[in-house]
Design a protein around this motif. Sequence first.
Motif, PDB file in Angstrom:
ATOM      1  N   UNK A 132       0.812  -1.221   0.000  1.00  0.00           N
ATOM      2  CA  UNK A 132       0.000   0.000   0.000  1.00  0.00           C
ATOM      3  C   UNK A 132       0.845   1.270   0.000  1.00  0.00           C
ATOM      4  N   UNK A 142     -14.563   7.251  10.247  1.00  0.00           N
ATOM      5  CA  UNK A 142     -13.218   7.574   9.785  1.00  0.00           C
ATOM      6  C   UNK A 142     -12.833   9.011  10.141  1.00  0.00           C
ATOM      7  N   UNK A 191     -12.829  10.025  13.153  1.00  0.00           N
ATOM      8  CA  UNK A 191     -12.401   9.973  14.557  1.00  0.00           C
ATOM      9  C   UNK A 191     -10.978  10.499  14.709  1.00  0.00           C
ATOM     10  N   UNK A 231      -7.760  10.532  17.102  1.00  0.00           N
ATOM     11  CA  UNK A 231      -7.214   9.727  18.185  1.00  0.00           C
ATOM     12  C   UNK A 231      -6.981  10.533  19.461  1.00  0.00           C
ATOM     13  N   UNK A 243     -10.835   1.048  18.107  1.00  0.00           N
ATOM     14  CA  UNK A 243     -10.734   1.643  16.782  1.00  0.00           C
ATOM     15  C   UNK A 243     -11.372   0.700  15.776  1.00  0.00           C
ATOM     16  N   UNK A 244     -12.285   1.239  14.997  1.00  0.00           N
ATOM     17  CA  UNK A 244     -13.006   0.428  14.026  1.00  0.00           C
ATOM     18  C   UNK A 244     -12.085  -0.299  13.063  1.00  0.00           C
ATOM     19  N   UNK A 245     -12.282  -1.589  12.957  1.00  0.00           N
ATOM     20  CA  UNK A 245     -11.534  -2.386  11.998  1.00  0.00           C
ATOM     21  C   UNK A 245     -12.550  -2.855  10.969  1.00  0.00           C
ATOM     22  N   UNK A 246     -12.336  -2.469   9.715  1.00  0.00           N
ATOM     23  CA  UNK A 246     -13.292  -2.802   8.671  1.00  0.00           C
ATOM     24  C   UNK A 246     -13.410  -4.293   8.426  1.00  0.00           C
ATOM     25  N   UNK A 250      -0.514   8.323  17.255  1.00  0.00           N
ATOM     26  CA  UNK A 250      -1.303   7.343  16.511  1.00  0.00           C
ATOM     27  C   UNK A 250      -2.306   8.033  15.583  1.00  0.00           C
ATOM     28  N   UNK A 251      -2.383   7.540  14.360  1.00  0.00           N
ATOM     29  CA  UNK A 251      -3.330   8.069  13.391  1.00  0.00           C
ATOM     30  C   UNK A 251      -4.462   7.062  13.220  1.00  0.00           C
ATOM     31  N   UNK A 252      -5.684   7.532  13.487  1.00  0.00           N
ATOM     32  CA  UNK A 252      -6.834   6.632  13.494  1.00  0.00           C
ATOM     33  C   UNK A 252      -7.034   5.916  12.164  1.00  0.00           C
ATOM     34  N   UNK A 253      -7.025   6.675  11.069  1.00  0.00           N
ATOM     35  CA  UNK A 253      -7.312   6.046   9.774  1.00  0.00           C
ATOM     36  C   UNK A 253      -6.183   5.112   9.337  1.00  0.00           C
ATOM     37  N   UNK A 271      -4.446   3.238  11.233  1.00  0.00           N
ATOM     38  CA  UNK A 271      -4.640   1.981  11.957  1.00  0.00           C
ATOM     39  C   UNK A 271      -5.834   1.210  11.394  1.00  0.00           C
ATOM     40  N   UNK A 272      -6.963   1.901  11.227  1.00  0.00           N
ATOM     41  CA  UNK A 272      -8.190   1.230  10.799  1.00  0.00           C
ATOM     42  C   UNK A 272      -8.044   0.652   9.390  1.00  0.00           C
ATOM     43  N   UNK A 273      -7.557   1.473   8.461  1.00  0.00           N
ATOM     44  CA  UNK A 273      -7.423   0.993   7.088  1.00  0.00           C
ATOM     45  C   UNK A 273      -6.255   0.019   6.972  1.00  0.00           C
ATOM     46  N   UNK A 312      -5.251  -2.281   9.159  1.00  0.00           N
ATOM     47  CA  UNK A 312      -5.660  -3.621   9.580  1.00  0.00           C
ATOM     48  C   UNK A 312      -6.528  -4.276   8.514  1.00  0.00           C
TER      49      UNK A 312
END
Lengths: 345, 345
Positions: free
Chosen positions: A21, A292, A294, A296, A314-317, B294-297, B299-301, B303
């Motif tokens: 990525x 998204x 949010x 931190x 933290x939301x995990x898709x 920490x950056x929320x997106x 981490x979320x994206x 994972x």
Amino acid sequence: MKKGCPYGTHRVIEPKNTLPQPAVKIDNTMEIYDNEILIDVQTLNIDSASFTQIKEEAKGKEEKIKEIMKNIVETRGKHQNPVTGSGGMLIGTVKEIGPALEGKVDLKVGDKIATLVSLSLTPLKIDEILAVRKDIDQVDIKGEAILFESGIYAVLPEDLPENLALSVLDVAGAPAQAAKLVKPGDNVLVIGGAGKSGMLCLYEARKRVGVNGKVICLGYSEESLERAKSADLADVYIKADATNAVEVLEKVKEATNGEMTDITINCVNVPNTEMPSILATKDDGLIYFFSMATNFTKAALGAEGVGKDTTMIMGNGYTKGHAEIALQIMRESKELRKIYEELYA
Amino acid sequence: MKKGCPYGTHRVIEPKNTLPQPAVKIDNTMEIYDNEILIDVQTLNIDSASFTQIKEEAKGKEEKIKEIMKNIVETRGKHQNPVTGSGGMLIGTVKEIGPALEGKVDLKVGDKIATLVSLSLTPLKIDEILAVRKDIDQVDIKGEAILFESGIYAVLPEDLPENLALSVLDVAGAPAQAAKLVKPGDNVLVIGGAGKSGMLCLYEARKRVGVNGKVICLGYSEESLERAKSADLADVYIKADATNAVEVLEKVKEATNGEMTDITINCVNVPNTEMPSILATKDDGLIYFFSMATNFTKAALGAEGVGKDTTMIMGNGYTKGHAEIALQIMRESKELRKIYEELYA
């Protein structure tokens, strides 16, 4: 046949030692490693931010859109928009499965799947662009793509229309997490409950809280709340500004007789809803941030500032079985299916 | 006596309907509501970013520093730096306890406490600034402050030097969360393990994993890793760049014989360590992000991009009993106390 890394690092060309990525260029040779899946691509669903940028750059001209898209893939080996950084997803048919995946995947050659992992990390080759559907960010192509061992996908169901399935899969993580977290007797608040992912969360929560629990839908517009009511998704409906901490606190206090919530699921894509989520939740409660938007530090410092011992996830898709859970809702609920078909499919 | 809101909204002057922290001006009248605590303030510990800004604005002149600080408190009713937005904490003596708190707090008039809630939301009045200690961001004053019902604090222990206690209390949330989460047999990785909060996490983790578990310290500099080794804080020490996903993945794989970790605690205050944390952790493992970078997106994206079902928790600086847990470490470990006294007290 060469052995691949589960995360696809074997295809990274530059910079070295990164993942696919963040990489600027990856190898899109359509010869699979032992743990890869080759896909005959039918349609690309370009990420909305990315497609808007491409359309603007092309001044809306179809031939120019095609040229920009081909150029991105030739340069990077993947459809990652260099301006927005984002990708999208794809639909296609399984063409070949690497031998190291045998017994590990529930797929066979010929299955029609949607990849649920971003195009921004997916090796892709475009032979020809067949059609551009500008209004729904979709592009039909002749071409191939590679799915890594860690890549997630869903087999498209035969009993649901393709576009309906896609719109549900897009937010599949949220209801699956709700299904995992909600327990009988819980007070559950879904902020942004009348939105695309919020409605699915309410549905899963309501199945689980039982007669002693309470499911609360918080939304901003009367119209969307009426829609949620028509599908009977919650026990209580609150019209409130999700960024107003005091308003949310007071209204949730009233709705729960001062108990507050065991679980708050935040599905609203606007900034500054961290504190209202924290105040709505019990001291030993749990907040699931799926939004998204949010921030931190606002969440972390906010909870400390009011001395709340709340667990904030933290939301995990992705979570196991998320595609099946989301698709099943469309089979179970006629009302939700109707809303989804009207709004999103 | 007037009844107050637990979060102190009763003292917000403007804008209305906000909490004391985002408010621009709060009421700092030193007459308590029924659920407040009045404190005789001894010392303000100004947040480092804030104090640096004030020193620069004052060109290092002490009288000017005093003037700026007094001006902030007169304008806002609290010491919230208008440029950085941040506050700090304070030390003082309990002067009066509101009757509604009776039986709810373990405090009595005369107790010396440190408030663990930010000055950016604490009503404060400065009568006189007695001393400015520019090198350690501390200012002694004659003045008073108010602690809200939701405000957290710690009684300063009599058996530990004040500055040692303060430096430990500053990061008390991290070891307390480690103590709650780590189970016997776990593989635990602390990223930034040789830092201020990381060492306390390692100590608590090691107490809990038992003979079948493994505690891994990941740090950037040889010097800090040697220091952690001198206190015998971990089973394995890894020198790695916490932002390099591939390096962290490979080294943690080696250290755990391919098992990866059950719990990863991220204590390193640099950006772009989300993906390395995710890759180091088992699919059904847990990541605790204590780092404010920490950056929320990401981490979320991140994972989702690698198809990991990992639970990711946002660090909460507060959890029940956190001050006691952190202070107790200084009593239990001579080695850690020595390191803390040398580096931070």
